[in-house]
Design an enzyme around this catalytic site. Sequence first.
Site: not given
Length: 328
Positions: A13, A79, A82, A124, A126, A148, A152, A190
């Site tokens: 994206q 960028l 996963q 992120s 996150e 994840y 990060k 989405r």
Amino acid sequence: MAKTAFITGITGQDGSYLAELLLSKGYRVCGMVRRSSNDSLQRIEHLRDQIEFYQADLLDQSSIAGVLAEVQPDEVYNLGAQSFVATSWSQPVLTAEFTAVGVTRMLDAIRQVCPKARFYQASSSEMYGKVQAVPQKEDTPFYPRSPYGVAKVYGHYITVNYRESYGMFACSGILFNHESPRRGLEFVTRKITHHVARIKMGLEKELRLGNLDAKRDWGFAGDYVVAMWLMLQQDKPEDYVVGTGETHTVREFVEIAFDRVGLDWKKYVVIDPKFIRPAEVDLLLSDPSKAQQELGWRLTVPFHKLVHMMVDSDLAIARQQKMLRAAA
Ligand code: NAP
Ligand code: GDD
């Protein structure tokens, strides 16, 4: 002379919006793609002829160094990752390889073959996980809640470390959730707009979701890639929080999306425990004042408009699918 940018994750994206932005600024844009038995260039189909593609993989150090030596970029945007939080519980080691150690592979390859290149790391929100302060800003402590998020945090600190150890121009953008019609179908926004459109067109009957109470700070991806670029144009490398400064529940997103097509969400949404996560990030809310003041960064798409943009785009797709189905 035109600057050269090298983007990992160019098929994703953000990669697609960033490639558009840099091409519009006259950059030579080079993209790293991994080998696939299928064509993964769908999001950048319209730019295909304007981008130079190089095959390499975040898992493979020598492929990265080889490509960077050949391209000699002025700017590198990392960028690739996963990026789906839910998958990070079922594939924690792979997530660490791509999303954490992959960053070291990039930084070390740059250090060796193009040390003057400026580096952007896709950090992120996150990382804030079980938030230690509200709102979250650059100095808010991290408390990741998923493999994840942990990966990060590693990527973030290795970027800081290469900046401090080797004097590299390396920045992290701590980006809060950003969405668009190009968002992957597994992410909640989405997923919602895709199913809303298909329900409206009579192609589906329900939308199965997990936790509707989670709160996210959602913006438009096209705005966020501008912040990435701005970070690499500064005199000094620094880290910046990028977000809207607003938070909304998943339920609010659902309501606005169903409203857009004139349907009552309560008739279609089914809560499915399969989509509840082992550990949740309950609330994300940014304080983007540093990015606004120092980078002059601004949002152009407010929350309601973002939801409408995504629903409208998915409606157009669903309409076409319905017509194809009818013609078959
Ligand atoms: P995305 O749509 O999932 O795209 C991920 C990209 O990474 C794809 O191009 C994918 O390539 C590539 N990739 C995955 N594994 C790779 C590997 N081993 N080697 C090379 N490339 C690999 O993600 P996004 O939403 O654009 O996000 C971009 C970055 O920002 C990610 O690092 C994400 O974690 C981070 N981020 C995103 C958000 C957000 O809200 N979107 C917020 C904060 C941070 P394939 O096409 O081959 O799969
Ligand atoms: N994906 C998904 N699917 N999420 C759901 C669902 C569902 O059916 N139902 C509820 N949710 C909730 C999740 O539990 C989470 O709280 C929230 O919706 C958002 O989930 P995602 O859209 O998958 O995004 P994310 O916040 O976990 O991660 C995204 O944003 C991060 C930045 O904060 C990704 O883009 C990450 O790559 C990014 O770093």
